[in-house]
Design a protein around this motif. Structure first.
Motif, PDB file in Angstrom:
ATOM      1  N   SER A  25       0.827  -1.209   0.000  1.00  0.00           N
ATOM      2  CA  SER A  25       0.000   0.000   0.000  1.00  0.00           C
ATOM      3  C   SER A  25       0.858   1.254   0.000  1.00  0.00           C
ATOM      4  CB  SER A  25      -0.919  -0.001   1.224  1.00  0.00           C
ATOM      5  OG  SER A  25      -1.891  -1.015   1.126  1.00  0.00           O
ATOM      6  N   PHE A  26       2.040   1.156   0.600  1.00  0.00           N
ATOM      7  CA  PHE A  26       2.979   2.274   0.646  1.00  0.00           C
ATOM      8  C   PHE A  26       4.154   1.902  -0.259  1.00  0.00           C
ATOM      9  CE2 PHE A  26       1.097   1.845   5.016  1.00  0.00           C
ATOM     10  CZ  PHE A  26       0.045   2.712   4.764  1.00  0.00           C
ATOM     11  N   VAL A  27       4.146   2.434  -1.473  1.00  0.00           N
ATOM     12  CA  VAL A  27       4.989   1.905  -2.548  1.00  0.00           C
ATOM     13  C   VAL A  27       6.471   1.965  -2.223  1.00  0.00           C
ATOM     14  CG1 VAL A  27       3.313   2.280  -4.376  1.00  0.00           C
ATOM     15  CG2 VAL A  27       4.851   4.137  -3.728  1.00  0.00           C
ATOM     16  N   THR A  28       6.901   2.918  -1.396  1.00  0.00           N
ATOM     17  CA  THR A  28       8.325   3.027  -1.102  1.00  0.00           C
ATOM     18  C   THR A  28       8.803   1.954  -0.130  1.00  0.00           C
ATOM     19  OG1 THR A  28       7.870   4.641   0.655  1.00  0.00           O
ATOM     20  CG2 THR A  28       8.340   5.504  -1.536  1.00  0.00           C
ATOM     21  N   SER A  29       7.891   1.174   0.410  1.00  0.00           N
ATOM     22  CA  SER A  29       8.264   0.085   1.317  1.00  0.00           C
ATOM     23  C   SER A  29       8.747  -1.155   0.574  1.00  0.00           C
ATOM     24  CB  SER A  29       7.088  -0.281   2.224  1.00  0.00           C
ATOM     25  OG  SER A  29       6.743   0.799   3.064  1.00  0.00           O
ATOM     26  N   VAL A  30       8.600  -1.172  -0.746  1.00  0.00           N
ATOM     27  CA  VAL A  30       9.034  -2.315  -1.538  1.00  0.00           C
ATOM     28  C   VAL A  30      10.523  -2.169  -1.844  1.00  0.00           C
ATOM     29  CG1 VAL A  30       8.642  -3.695  -3.604  1.00  0.00           C
ATOM     30  CG2 VAL A  30       6.734  -2.458  -2.562  1.00  0.00           C
ATOM     31  N   GLN A  31      11.309  -3.112  -1.364  1.00  0.00           N
ATOM     32  CA  GLN A  31      12.747  -3.079  -1.571  1.00  0.00           C
ATOM     33  C   GLN A  31      13.143  -4.004  -2.727  1.00  0.00           C
ATOM     34  OE1 GLN A  31      14.504  -0.829   0.342  1.00  0.00           O
ATOM     35  NE2 GLN A  31      12.418  -0.335   1.022  1.00  0.00           N
ATOM     36  N   LYS A  32      14.407  -3.920  -3.131  1.00  0.00           N
ATOM     37  CA  LYS A  32      14.878  -4.743  -4.247  1.00  0.00           C
ATOM     38  C   LYS A  32      14.634  -6.228  -3.993  1.00  0.00           C
ATOM     39  CE  LYS A  32      18.263  -1.821  -6.557  1.00  0.00           C
ATOM     40  NZ  LYS A  32      19.643  -1.713  -7.088  1.00  0.00           N
ATOM     41  N   LYS A  33      14.790  -6.662  -2.743  1.00  0.00           N
ATOM     42  CA  LYS A  33      14.587  -8.067  -2.427  1.00  0.00           C
ATOM     43  C   LYS A  33      13.163  -8.510  -2.723  1.00  0.00           C
ATOM     44  CE  LYS A  33      15.747 -12.075  -0.776  1.00  0.00           C
ATOM     45  NZ  LYS A  33      16.671 -12.954  -1.531  1.00  0.00           N
ATOM     46  N   GLU A  34      12.195  -7.633  -2.441  1.00  0.00           N
ATOM     47  CA  GLU A  34      10.796  -7.985  -2.736  1.00  0.00           C
ATOM     48  C   GLU A  34      10.559  -8.103  -4.242  1.00  0.00           C
ATOM     49  OE1 GLU A  34      11.206  -5.508  -0.076  1.00  0.00           O
ATOM     50  OE2 GLU A  34      11.065  -7.299   1.175  1.00  0.00           O
ATOM     51  N   ASP A  44       8.868   0.303 -10.649  1.00  0.00           N
ATOM     52  CA  ASP A  44      10.254   0.702 -10.501  1.00  0.00           C
ATOM     53  C   ASP A  44      11.115   0.085 -11.604  1.00  0.00           C
ATOM     54  OD1 ASP A  44      12.274   1.848  -8.320  1.00  0.00           O
ATOM     55  OD2 ASP A  44      13.100  -0.052  -9.052  1.00  0.00           O
ATOM     56  N   ASP A  45      12.208   0.770 -11.970  1.00  0.00           N
ATOM     57  CA  ASP A  45      13.111   0.257 -13.001  1.00  0.00           C
ATOM     58  C   ASP A  45      13.573  -1.165 -12.695  1.00  0.00           C
ATOM     59  OD1 ASP A  45      13.001   2.629 -14.436  1.00  0.00           O
ATOM     60  OD2 ASP A  45      14.800   3.465 -13.511  1.00  0.00           O
ATOM     61  N   HIS A  46      13.779  -1.456 -11.430  1.00  0.00           N
ATOM     62  CA  HIS A  46      14.297  -2.772 -11.050  1.00  0.00           C
ATOM     63  C   HIS A  46      13.326  -3.889 -11.434  1.00  0.00           C
ATOM     64  CE1 HIS A  46      17.084  -5.394  -9.107  1.00  0.00           C
ATOM     65  NE2 HIS A  46      16.256  -5.764  -8.154  1.00  0.00           N
ATOM     66  N   PHE A  47      12.052  -3.611 -11.378  1.00  0.00           N
ATOM     67  CA  PHE A  47      11.037  -4.594 -11.785  1.00  0.00           C
ATOM     68  C   PHE A  47      11.244  -4.988 -13.242  1.00  0.00           C
ATOM     69  CE2 PHE A  47       6.993  -5.444 -13.890  1.00  0.00           C
ATOM     70  CZ  PHE A  47       6.399  -6.398 -13.072  1.00  0.00           C
ATOM     71  N   TYR A  48      11.379  -4.003 -14.109  1.00  0.00           N
ATOM     72  CA  TYR A  48      11.522  -4.281 -15.542  1.00  0.00           C
ATOM     73  C   TYR A  48      12.893  -4.890 -15.848  1.00  0.00           C
ATOM     74  CZ  TYR A  48       7.386  -1.320 -15.619  1.00  0.00           C
ATOM     75  OH  TYR A  48       6.146  -0.791 -15.367  1.00  0.00           O
ATOM     76  N   LYS A  53       9.232   6.603 -22.826  1.00  0.00           N
ATOM     77  CA  LYS A  53      10.676   6.740 -23.038  1.00  0.00           C
ATOM     78  C   LYS A  53      11.467   5.944 -22.000  1.00  0.00           C
ATOM     79  CE  LYS A  53      10.838  11.222 -25.392  1.00  0.00           C
ATOM     80  NZ  LYS A  53      11.370  12.612 -25.329  1.00  0.00           N
ATOM     81  N   ARG A  54      10.965   5.911 -20.773  1.00  0.00           N
ATOM     82  CA  ARG A  54      11.680   5.187 -19.709  1.00  0.00           C
ATOM     83  C   ARG A  54      11.690   3.689 -19.948  1.00  0.00           C
ATOM     84  NH1 ARG A  54      10.475   2.975 -14.331  1.00  0.00           N
ATOM     85  NH2 ARG A  54       8.246   3.355 -14.638  1.00  0.00           N
ATOM     86  N   LEU A  55      10.600   3.141 -20.493  1.00  0.00           N
ATOM     87  CA  LEU A  55      10.436   1.686 -20.553  1.00  0.00           C
ATOM     88  C   LEU A  55      10.736   1.071 -21.911  1.00  0.00           C
ATOM     89  CD1 LEU A  55       7.163   1.271 -18.437  1.00  0.00           C
ATOM     90  CD2 LEU A  55       9.533   1.203 -17.666  1.00  0.00           C
ATOM     91  N   ARG A  56      10.844   1.856 -22.946  1.00  0.00           N
ATOM     92  CA  ARG A  56      10.852   1.296 -24.301  1.00  0.00           C
ATOM     93  C   ARG A  56      12.103   0.487 -24.643  1.00  0.00           C
ATOM     94  NH1 ARG A  56      11.293   7.089 -27.570  1.00  0.00           N
ATOM     95  NH2 ARG A  56      13.309   7.732 -26.692  1.00  0.00           N
TER      96      ARG A  56
END
Length: 843
Positions: free
Chosen positions: A349-358, A384-388, A428-431
């Motif tokens: 619910s609080f998007v900044t609580s998601v870390q790279k490990k998650e 987040d960029d890390h997801f993609y 532009k960020r994701l392409r």
């Protein structure tokens, strides 16, 4: 404490090392922030990136929002305005740079920015970055930066009042903010604000690289022709050298000299990769990524470098009119690929609580579940960029929604202009990501407008309806597709999903479909056998989370069906009643919370399994199945296959089995038991197909054995027998039917079914023995039962754990080993083993 920028140190180091200097410098301003509620002067430390809710929690100013019924007690936060402030020092060398910009990568959402007492800007979009030229506003020494966040709840309500007509979706539609923050039928209402991405100063002198875009123009076995488009903002005229190299092979792919003019330069640099390795999705091959290094060095010695992980592949979404209606399928590197996956929502619910490990956990989950696609749903965030990056690395294709869902949105010029900047930035960020398969304008808005009775519900006049629909067309049928065409040419764009509502016959014959006749329409799971579309992008069923997850939100003393906490953590108005209705159809009667957890997960797994089997065996008519939903954003009873604390429900293991490249399907359809074999492999496979009837004492009777040649990328109907004919010989209440496909290499694929309501089975009581051993990375758990144990599910009581398998049968006196990971020490592990045998009430 203050943040200090000492460029002099950086410059002296550079001067001592070489004549080159960076084209731009960046200094983070994420430290030493404070926040307070407007109207007070009680300042507290704030973490950036963050949200006001997480800052309040960190400072012990509120209780845990996810525990009990605290959600209701914390609604006041979203109704207040909040201030954030920091100070930072700069020295005189910063002012030697011609350009100094203050960047906010993400502000949530309505912000008034003040720098050194002067109003700098107002913002109104969570989904875009903001940059401001601040050289004239900065001063040598201490600088003060303050941000006032106005309540998105209050602002969007006021915008709604000011609008000339009602828009379905309530006031949230006026706010370019994550829709799920306003509450959804699986998520809480926490209307956040804050600095949710990085803040920094960027300085540059002569040149700034705005963007690099790579696109594959042509591929053969011998070569891949790639073109790089580089945008450079130059304040002076001079030449530069552009080098493109492959860091893995250390091969220089291109070196060229370019003359930069005093303007925004748009430069095309084509290059070739010999004998290219292609990027494939999970299950079909290696998702190979080239590590491309792009270096730009100007004659005056300014240097820019960037590394891009780039996958060489072709991808096409095919939508052709045919004898059925209109197809929808993906071709990867020229091969039609059946999409197997799920819908993904924000992990917190609080998007900044998601870390790279998650992020790593969730993509690993998709890979382990044999998925090749995730749909990023339009009521959340652009991830987040890390997801993609992880999707690129692991071969998970991404269906990317723009952030619009289940509502009609404003169509005025200011709103459209705001969205245009948002969409341009995100495209532009994701392409450059190999994993990005397609763009979709929205979730269920076309369906809602035409099928959900919005006009009648909101008493919308004919003239207002016309204006609202024109706004829809402007946004989703003109603006967004034009932007995709301009900035990501060649990528498929769909204006909406589904193409038609689930109550319309066209939904089964053309495009993507969301089928909610099961669950919302209370239809039986077997309806999935007849409601098979061309591409199923949503369908699902709820189940409770693990007992360990429930214990995170309520104590054992509150364990009643259905406690106030369990009601608060169920966001569908009749969710529990709906689950109970389906349990009754299976003649299953829960007596406790533990029973309800197990039984709801069981019917979710078996019911959604029917849908997946129906979709896969209908290939190539149907070419995709994405169930709703992969994950949760808080502890909740929902449609997810894995709960908020990463505990897999039974569904996740069912999906893992049915999403294998080779799948066996055994279904009772149209009064016949039908056996199918499905292959997503790119080469044929031979094997033996067997069907057996298994009595509860373990005795097997062979019903069928045949040699099968399964072609590449094929669904094959192998056998059919009249249901009555089979069940007249074998009592369905006392027989498990199992179909096996054994390949020549010895690999076995299995499908097991009962053809009677689960609660009507005459299952014997069983005793299951367990043995735990410590092994590398976790624990080995060996299980053995004195009689057939059905739908075995293991837990560590109130402790979180992950298992290699947790939805299976134990045959009498045959040992089965599963692997468990948990932070618990072995002497603290208490295994709870549940199976259907010991839950059915003896009649």
């Amino acid at each position: 404490m203050k943040q200090i920028i000492f460029l002099s140190v950086l410059y002296s180091l550079l001067a001592g090392c070489s004549n080159e200097k960076p084209m731009s410098d960046r200094y983070e301003l994420n430290n030493y922030w404070q926040f307070c509620q407007v109207g007070t002067e009680a300042w507290y430390p704030a973490k950036i990136p963050g949200t006001v809710h997480t800052d309040l929690l960190t400072n012990d100013l509120i209780d845990n929002p996810f525990v009990g019924t605290n959600e209701l007690k914390l609604q006041w936060i979203g109704q207040q305005d909040w201030k954030y402030k920091t100070t930072f020092n700069v020295d005189s060398l910063l002012f030697l740079q011609s350009n100094i910009q203050l960047w906010f990568e993400g502000l949530d959402t309505y912000a008034e920015i003040t720098l050194n007492g002067a109003h700098l800007a107002s913002t109104n979009n969570m989904f875009r970055s903001w940059e401001f030229n601040v050289k004239s506003a900065l001063k040598i020494g201490e600088n003060n930066l303050e941000i006032l966040f106005r309540s998105a709840e209050n602002q969007s309500k006021q915008d709604s009042i000011n609008n000339e007509y009602i828009l379905p979706g309530e006031h949230r539609v006026y706010s370019r903010k994550a829709g799920y923050h306003f509450g959804w039928d699986w998520g809480p209402r926490f209307i956040t604000c804050g600095i949710w991405k990085s803040v920094y100063l960027k300085s540059w002198n002569s040149h700034n690289v705005n963007d690099i875009h790579l696109t594959t123009k042509a591929i053969t076995d011998e070569r891949a022709d790639i073109e790089s488009f580089i945008e450079i903002d130059s304040k002076i005229e001079e030449s530069c050298i552009i080098n493109i190299s492959d860091s893995k092979s250390r091969v220089l792919l291109k070196s060229t000299e370019v003359q930069l003019e005093s303007k925004i330069n748009r430069i095309s640099v084509p290059f070739t990769i010999e004998n290219p390795q292609l990027w494939w999705c999970n299950g079909l091959g290696e998702p190979y990524l080239y590590d491309l290094d792009i270096e730009i060095v100007t004659k005056s010695g300014e240097k820019y470098s960037k590394s891009i992980n780039y996958g060489i592949r072709t991808i096409e979404v095919v939508t052709l009119n045919d004898s059925i209606g209109q197809s929808m399928y993906l071709k990867l590197n020229g091969v039609p690929v059946f999409m197997k996956g799920a819908n993904y929502i924000p992990q917190h619910s609080f998007v900044t609580s998601v870390q790279k490990k998650e992020y790593e956990n969730i993509i690993n989950l998709a890979v382990e579940s044999n998925m090749n696609m995730l749909r990023v749903w339009g009521g959340g965030i652009y991830e987040d960029d890390h997801f993609y990056d992880l999707c690129d690395i692991h071969g998970i294709l991404v269906w990317q929604d723009f952030m619009f869902a289940c509502a009609m949105y404003p169509g005025d010029r200011a709103f459209l202009d705001n969205v245009e900047i948002e969409a341009t930035q995100q495209i532009k960020r994701l392409r450059n990501h190999a994993s990005l398969a397609l763009w979709c304008g929205n979730n269920e808005i076309d369906e809602g407008w035409h099928n959900w009775g919005w006009q009648k519900q909101h008493k919308i006049s004919k003239s207002d309806s016309t204006a609202i629909w024109q706004g829809y067309q402007q946004l989703f049928q003109q603006l967004l597709p034009n932007l995709v065409s301009k900035y990501d040419s060649g990528r498929f764009y769909a204006s909406t999903s589904p193409m038609h509502g689930w109550g319309r016959k066209e939904s089964l014959f053309a495009g993507s479909a969301h089928y909610w006749g099961v669950w919302w329409g209370m239809e039986p799971f077997t309806t999935y056998l007849d409601k098979v579309p061309r591409f199923m992008s949503e369908f699902g069923f709820q189940a409770m989370p693990a007992k360990a997850t429930i214990r995170e939100m309520q104590p054992e003393s509150a364990n009643t069906l259905f406690s106030p906490t369990l009601q608060s953590h169920q966001k569908h108005k009749i969710g529990y009643q709906t689950i109970l209705t389906y349990l009754e159809r299976e003649q299953l009667i829960p007596q406790s919370v533990d029973d309800f957890i197990y039984m709801s997960q069981l019917i979710q797994a078996e019911g959604i399994g029917i849908g997946i089997e129906a979709h896969r065996r209908a290939k190539p008519q149907c070419m995709g199945t994405l169930y709703w939903q992969l994950n949760d954003c808080w502890p909740v009873t929902s449609w997810s296959g894995t709960d908020f604390y990463n505990n897999r429900k039974m569904l996740q293991f069912k999906v893992k089995e049915l999403y294998k490249n080779i799948a066996v399907s055994m279904l009772n359809h149209n009064d016949h038991i039908e056996l199918y074999l499905i292959s997503d492999q790119l080469e044929p496979i031979d094997g033996i197909l067997k069907m057996v009837a298994i009595e509860f004492n373990g005795k097997e009777t062979n019903l069928l054995q045949m040699n099968i040649n399964l072609e590449a990328n094929q669904s094959k109907k192998c056998y059919s027998i009249e249901t009555d004919k089979l069940l007249s010989k074998y009592d369905p209440k006392e027989t498990l039917f199992e179909t096996r496909f054994i390949t020549k290499s010895g690999e076995t694929f299995v499908n097991q079914k009962f053809f009677a309501p689960l609660g009507s089975l005459n299952l014997p009581k069983c005793t299951i023995q367990s043995k735990i051993d410590t092994v590398n990375g976790g624990y080995s758990i060996k299980l053995k039962s004195d009689s057939m144990a059905t739908y075995v599910h293991v837990s560590l009581g109130e402790n979180h754990a992950q298992f290699s398998d947790n939805h299976f049968f134990l045959m009498p006196n045959k040992e089965r080993e599963i692997f468990c990971t948990t932070p618990l020490a072995q002497d603290s592990m208490k295994i709870d083993i549940t199976c259907l045998n010991n839950l059915i009430i003896v009649k």
